[in-house]
Write a protein that holds these residues in place. Structure first.
Motif, PDB file in Angstrom:
ATOM      1  N   ARG A  13       0.864  -1.288  -0.119  1.00 48.12           N
ATOM      2  CA  ARG A  13       0.060   0.073  -0.206  1.00 48.12           C
ATOM      3  C   ARG A  13       0.711   1.323   0.080  1.00 48.12           C
ATOM      4  O   ARG A  13       0.562   2.151  -0.804  1.00 48.12           O
ATOM      5  CB  ARG A  13      -0.979  -0.005   1.009  1.00 48.12           C
ATOM      6  N   TRP A  14       1.928   1.203   0.839  1.00 46.23           N
ATOM      7  CA  TRP A  14       2.877   2.353   0.620  1.00 46.23           C
ATOM      8  C   TRP A  14       3.444   2.429  -0.385  1.00 46.23           C
ATOM      9  O   TRP A  14       3.561   3.651  -0.947  1.00 46.23           O
ATOM     10  CB  TRP A  14       4.018   2.119   1.643  1.00 46.23           C
ATOM     11  N   LEU A  15       3.908   1.497  -1.289  1.00 46.30           N
ATOM     12  CA  LEU A  15       4.526   1.707  -2.517  1.00 46.30           C
ATOM     13  C   LEU A  15       3.538   2.326  -3.439  1.00 46.30           C
ATOM     14  O   LEU A  15       3.662   3.369  -4.391  1.00 46.30           O
ATOM     15  CB  LEU A  15       5.045   0.416  -2.974  1.00 46.30           C
ATOM     16  N   ALA A  16       2.409   1.821  -3.533  1.00 43.31           N
ATOM     17  CA  ALA A  16       1.498   2.148  -4.331  1.00 43.31           C
ATOM     18  C   ALA A  16       1.165   3.637  -4.058  1.00 43.31           C
ATOM     19  O   ALA A  16       1.066   4.495  -5.162  1.00 43.31           O
ATOM     20  CB  ALA A  16      -0.018   1.444  -4.159  1.00 43.31           C
ATOM     21  N   ASN A  21       1.411   9.432  -5.608  1.00 44.44           N
ATOM     22  CA  ASN A  21       1.792  10.559  -5.314  1.00 44.44           C
ATOM     23  C   ASN A  21       3.145  11.243  -5.797  1.00 44.44           C
ATOM     24  O   ASN A  21       3.599  11.942  -5.032  1.00 44.44           O
ATOM     25  CB  ASN A  21       1.544  10.887  -3.690  1.00 44.44           C
ATOM     26  N   TRP A  22       3.577  10.560  -6.829  1.00 43.71           N
ATOM     27  CA  TRP A  22       4.879  10.865  -7.185  1.00 43.71           C
ATOM     28  C   TRP A  22       5.368  12.437  -7.278  1.00 43.71           C
ATOM     29  O   TRP A  22       6.440  12.932  -6.855  1.00 43.71           O
ATOM     30  CB  TRP A  22       5.029  10.032  -8.777  1.00 43.71           C
ATOM     31  N   GLN A  30      12.196  10.783  -5.154  1.00 39.20           N
ATOM     32  CA  GLN A  30      12.130  10.182  -6.383  1.00 39.20           C
ATOM     33  C   GLN A  30      13.367   9.528  -7.045  1.00 39.20           C
ATOM     34  O   GLN A  30      13.288   8.357  -7.574  1.00 39.20           O
ATOM     35  CB  GLN A  30      11.720  11.396  -7.417  1.00 39.20           C
ATOM     36  N   ARG A  31      14.641  10.070  -6.646  1.00 43.98           N
ATOM     37  CA  ARG A  31      15.903   9.310  -7.056  1.00 43.98           C
ATOM     38  C   ARG A  31      16.028   8.065  -6.426  1.00 43.98           C
ATOM     39  O   ARG A  31      16.340   7.150  -7.074  1.00 43.98           O
ATOM     40  CB  ARG A  31      17.103  10.308  -6.780  1.00 43.98           C
ATOM     41  N   LYS A  39       8.689   3.511 -10.541  1.00 45.97           N
ATOM     42  CA  LYS A  39       8.198   4.541 -11.234  1.00 45.97           C
ATOM     43  C   LYS A  39       7.227   5.203 -11.031  1.00 45.97           C
ATOM     44  O   LYS A  39       6.218   4.394 -10.251  1.00 45.97           O
ATOM     45  CB  LYS A  39       8.404   4.216 -12.767  1.00 45.97           C
ATOM     46  N   LYS A  40       6.758   6.548 -11.626  1.00 49.51           N
ATOM     47  CA  LYS A  40       5.302   7.275 -11.373  1.00 49.51           C
ATOM     48  C   LYS A  40       4.398   6.366 -11.945  1.00 49.51           C
ATOM     49  O   LYS A  40       4.567   5.718 -13.017  1.00 49.51           O
ATOM     50  CB  LYS A  40       5.603   8.470 -11.954  1.00 49.51           C
ATOM     51  N   ALA A  41       2.986   6.269 -11.221  1.00 48.79           N
ATOM     52  CA  ALA A  41       2.299   5.449 -11.733  1.00 48.79           C
ATOM     53  C   ALA A  41       1.603   6.178 -12.886  1.00 48.79           C
ATOM     54  O   ALA A  41       1.593   7.293 -13.013  1.00 48.79           O
ATOM     55  CB  ALA A  41       1.145   5.530 -10.480  1.00 48.79           C
TER      56      ALA A  41
END
Length: 128
Positions: A13-16, A21-22, A30-31, A39-41
């Motif tokens: 859930r955290w990763l999603a 919210n990238w 982000q790096r 990567k960004k969803a």
């Protein structure tokens, strides 16, 4: 993948949430996620706007009629209200009539007067 846990924390859930919210993450976050292959969803498609209104019968009227048919069949055979686990066989397959009655009770403030009257006619006391 939501549901993957580590020490009681839902890492999936955290990763999603990070992917979703990238743009809210700072460049360093982000790096670091990028180094891990995150990567960004991709942007989700917008859902079609609802066309139903809040009051009156909904498009699920056919489902209500099927549930009512199953309840009528059960009451005619057993002479009383079904328990939560009751399943009634109709021409199009099994219907979980006990759960259906419970769901109708939970949603009774959204049922229209005709639906409540049909339930009351079958002996559902909370529909009166």
């Amino acid at each position: 993948m939501p549901g993957a846990t580590r020490h009681g924390d839902d890492v999936g859930r955290w990763l999603a949430a990070q992917r979703r919210n990238w743009d809210r993450l700072n460049a360093e976050q982000q790096r670091r996620l990028g180094e891990l292959g995150v990567k960004k969803a991709s942007r989700a498609r917008k859902a079609a706007a609802k066309t139903t209104t809040k009051s009156g019968p909904r498009t699920g009227g056919n489902a209500f009629q099927k549930g009512l048919q199953a309840l009528a069949q059960y009451v005619a055979r057993e002479g009383g209200m079904p328990g939560r686990g009751a399943v009634e066989e109709l021409a199009d397959g099994p219907h979980r009539v006990g759960i259906w009655v419970g769901n109708q009770k939970a949603r009774r403030d959204r049922l229209d007067p005709a639906q409540l009257a049909a339930l009351a006619e079958l002996g559902v006391d909370w529909a009166r």
